[in-house]
Write a protein that holds these residues in place. Sequence first.
Motif, PDB file in Angstrom:
ATOM      1  N   GLY A 157       0.855  -1.344   0.133  1.00 23.98           N
ATOM      2  CA  GLY A 157       0.030   0.048  -0.003  1.00 23.98           C
ATOM      3  C   GLY A 157       0.896   1.375   0.024  1.00 23.98           C
ATOM      4  N   ALA A 158       0.217   2.560  -0.008  1.00 23.59           N
ATOM      5  CA  ALA A 158       0.859   3.510   0.150  1.00 23.59           C
ATOM      6  C   ALA A 158       0.422   4.557   1.073  1.00 23.59           C
ATOM      7  N   THR A 159       0.895   5.733   1.431  1.00 24.03           N
ATOM      8  CA  THR A 159       0.575   6.569   2.266  1.00 24.03           C
ATOM      9  C   THR A 159      -0.807   7.399   1.751  1.00 24.03           C
ATOM     10  N   VAL A 160      -1.051   7.462   0.354  1.00 22.95           N
ATOM     11  CA  VAL A 160      -2.171   7.911  -0.373  1.00 22.95           C
ATOM     12  C   VAL A 160      -3.208   6.917  -0.463  1.00 22.95           C
ATOM     13  N   GLU A 161      -4.332   7.248   0.127  1.00 28.74           N
ATOM     14  CA  GLU A 161      -5.398   6.130   0.011  1.00 28.74           C
ATOM     15  C   GLU A 161      -5.681   5.573  -1.394  1.00 28.74           C
ATOM     16  N   GLY A 162      -5.705   4.266  -1.611  1.00 27.24           N
ATOM     17  CA  GLY A 162      -6.014   3.640  -2.856  1.00 27.24           C
ATOM     18  C   GLY A 162      -4.858   3.429  -3.664  1.00 27.24           C
ATOM     19  N   LEU A 163      -3.666   3.840  -3.444  1.00 28.14           N
ATOM     20  CA  LEU A 163      -2.666   3.820  -4.373  1.00 28.14           C
ATOM     21  C   LEU A 163      -1.890   2.428  -3.884  1.00 28.14           C
ATOM     22  N   GLU A 164      -1.111   1.898  -4.819  1.00 29.77           N
ATOM     23  CA  GLU A 164      -0.408   0.899  -4.531  1.00 29.77           C
ATOM     24  C   GLU A 164       0.987   0.938  -5.379  1.00 29.77           C
ATOM     25  N   HIS A 165       1.901   0.249  -4.699  1.00 32.46           N
ATOM     26  CA  HIS A 165       3.078   0.204  -5.461  1.00 32.46           C
ATOM     27  C   HIS A 165       3.707  -1.413  -5.689  1.00 32.46           C
ATOM     28  N   VAL A 166       4.441  -1.797  -6.689  1.00 30.08           N
ATOM     29  CA  VAL A 166       4.777  -2.982  -6.643  1.00 30.08           C
ATOM     30  C   VAL A 166       6.441  -3.157  -6.790  1.00 30.08           C
ATOM     31  N   TYR A 167       6.929  -3.916  -5.920  1.00 33.50           N
ATOM     32  CA  TYR A 167       8.393  -3.920  -5.934  1.00 33.50           C
ATOM     33  C   TYR A 167       8.663  -5.310  -5.947  1.00 33.50           C
ATOM     34  N   LEU A 236      10.812   8.066   5.849  1.00 29.87           N
ATOM     35  CA  LEU A 236      10.789   8.680   4.321  1.00 29.87           C
ATOM     36  C   LEU A 236       9.839  10.013   4.385  1.00 29.87           C
ATOM     37  N   PRO A 237       9.733  10.548   3.109  1.00 27.37           N
ATOM     38  CA  PRO A 237       9.270  12.124   2.969  1.00 27.37           C
ATOM     39  C   PRO A 237       8.047  12.216   3.595  1.00 27.37           C
ATOM     40  N   CYS A 238       7.106  11.032   3.468  1.00 27.47           N
ATOM     41  CA  CYS A 238       5.601  11.198   3.897  1.00 27.47           C
ATOM     42  C   CYS A 238       5.607  11.402   5.464  1.00 27.47           C
ATOM     43  N   ALA A 239       6.800  11.262   6.189  1.00 26.86           N
ATOM     44  CA  ALA A 239       6.638  11.340   7.771  1.00 26.86           C
ATOM     45  C   ALA A 239       6.752  13.113   7.962  1.00 26.86           C
ATOM     46  N   TYR A 240       7.083  13.724   6.929  1.00 26.24           N
ATOM     47  CA  TYR A 240       6.870  15.300   7.088  1.00 26.24           C
ATOM     48  C   TYR A 240       5.891  15.954   6.369  1.00 26.24           C
ATOM     49  N   THR A 241       5.546  15.538   5.135  1.00 31.70           N
ATOM     50  CA  THR A 241       4.586  16.066   4.323  1.00 31.70           C
ATOM     51  C   THR A 241       3.282  15.052   3.535  1.00 31.70           C
ATOM     52  N   ASP A 242       2.253  15.546   3.458  1.00 29.34           N
ATOM     53  CA  ASP A 242       1.166  14.770   2.851  1.00 29.34           C
ATOM     54  C   ASP A 242       1.334  14.640   1.332  1.00 29.34           C
ATOM     55  N   LEU A 243       2.430  15.406   0.879  1.00 30.27           N
ATOM     56  CA  LEU A 243       2.475  15.533  -0.548  1.00 30.27           C
ATOM     57  C   LEU A 243       3.385  14.593  -1.241  1.00 30.27           C
ATOM     58  N   ALA A 244       3.652  13.382  -0.516  1.00 34.87           N
ATOM     59  CA  ALA A 244       4.307  12.130  -0.927  1.00 34.87           C
ATOM     60  C   ALA A 244       3.445  11.068  -1.243  1.00 34.87           C
ATOM     61  N   THR A 245       4.181   9.976  -1.605  1.00 34.28           N
ATOM     62  CA  THR A 245       3.514   8.965  -2.157  1.00 34.28           C
ATOM     63  C   THR A 245       4.160   7.580  -1.511  1.00 34.28           C
ATOM     64  N   CYS A 246       4.627   7.701  -0.364  1.00 34.78           N
ATOM     65  CA  CYS A 246       5.638   6.712  -0.005  1.00 34.78           C
ATOM     66  C   CYS A 246       4.958   5.298   0.305  1.00 34.78           C
ATOM     67  N   PRO A 247       5.661   4.141  -0.192  1.00 39.05           N
ATOM     68  CA  PRO A 247       4.978   2.913   0.190  1.00 39.05           C
ATOM     69  C   PRO A 247       5.055   2.409   1.540  1.00 39.05           C
ATOM     70  N   LEU A 248       4.052   1.622   2.045  1.00 37.70           N
ATOM     71  CA  LEU A 248       3.956   1.285   3.338  1.00 37.70           C
ATOM     72  C   LEU A 248       4.856  -0.161   3.275  1.00 37.70           C
ATOM     73  N   PRO A 249       5.086  -0.769   4.508  1.00 39.75           N
ATOM     74  CA  PRO A 249       5.950  -1.681   4.736  1.00 39.75           C
ATOM     75  C   PRO A 249       5.035  -2.960   4.065  1.00 39.75           C
ATOM     76  N   PRO A 250       5.684  -4.292   3.606  1.00 41.08           N
ATOM     77  CA  PRO A 250       5.108  -5.436   3.320  1.00 41.08           C
ATOM     78  C   PRO A 250       4.420  -6.042   4.555  1.00 41.08           C
ATOM     79  N   ALA A 251       3.392  -6.935   4.281  1.00 42.03           N
ATOM     80  CA  ALA A 251       2.754  -7.624   5.238  1.00 42.03           C
ATOM     81  C   ALA A 251       3.776  -8.236   5.964  1.00 42.03           C
TER      82      ALA A 251
END
Length: 273
Positions: A157-167, A236-251
């Motif tokens: 997941g990501a800090t932006v609701e509904g967004l996903e990242h694939v690594y 990560l940048p999302c710790a400072y600003t809501d204008l970032a799209t940082c990933p969340l940790p894997p399950a």
Amino acid sequence: MSDQDFDRVGFVEEWKEWHRAKEETLAGPHGFLAITGLHWLSPEPARFDDAPGSWRATPDGVVVELAEGEELTVDGTVVRGRYAFEPVPERDSRYADWGDARLEIARRGGHDILRPRHPGSALRTSFRYTPTYDPDPRWVVTGRFLPFEEPRPVTVGATVEGLEHVYDSPGEVEFELDGARHRLTAFNGTVPGGLMVLFTDSTSGVTTYAANRSLQTAAPDAGGTVTLDFNRAGNLPCAYTDLATCPLPPAGNRLPVAIEAGERIPLERGGRP
């Protein structure tokens, strides 16, 4: 290594240099603290207060239409009128300069975005420092890299609701802490052969940022040994600003222990000095 052999002064100085460099990048003239907007582009042209031109996403890349008197500098060349950026790969960015501002054209979660970065951003100009735990060698842990036969795609997941990242994950890192064994899914790091782990722990949301922390490692040695220095667990940048799209940790990357090391909750998010 005995306590006599351990260079505590050197250890602390190296940590200070790591943290200084990280803060310098974050708060640089065009660092993440300079971002003034996170604009999701669509096929419909749109103008924004913090960037010139009218912007839209197309199947062939982002296109900007600059009005008379407006211009950008792309790769050292001044452009006017209509300009089409080449398609940007996922998690990559291109940049265009506008006066002292830098415009980031990026692709995140399959979406094209525009993020202007202005040196005069209030978040940047008011930034002082990031609180941290004092560096402590007890948080330097030796682990073992357990590679997969083939890299595995991992959706997070990501800090932006509904967004996903694939690594692509090359494997897992296993280590012991206070007599218990833990295992974290790893991604490719910023140095050749290095690893990066995203994690939370029992300090998350208490003294460290709730959503995630990131730790980079050097490449494992020939036997798979890898060093995890949790003193360098960073925001990560999302710790400072809501204008970032940082990933969340894997399950599974939540540690059931308190990692009292590394960067703490930023002052901008209510952290304590």
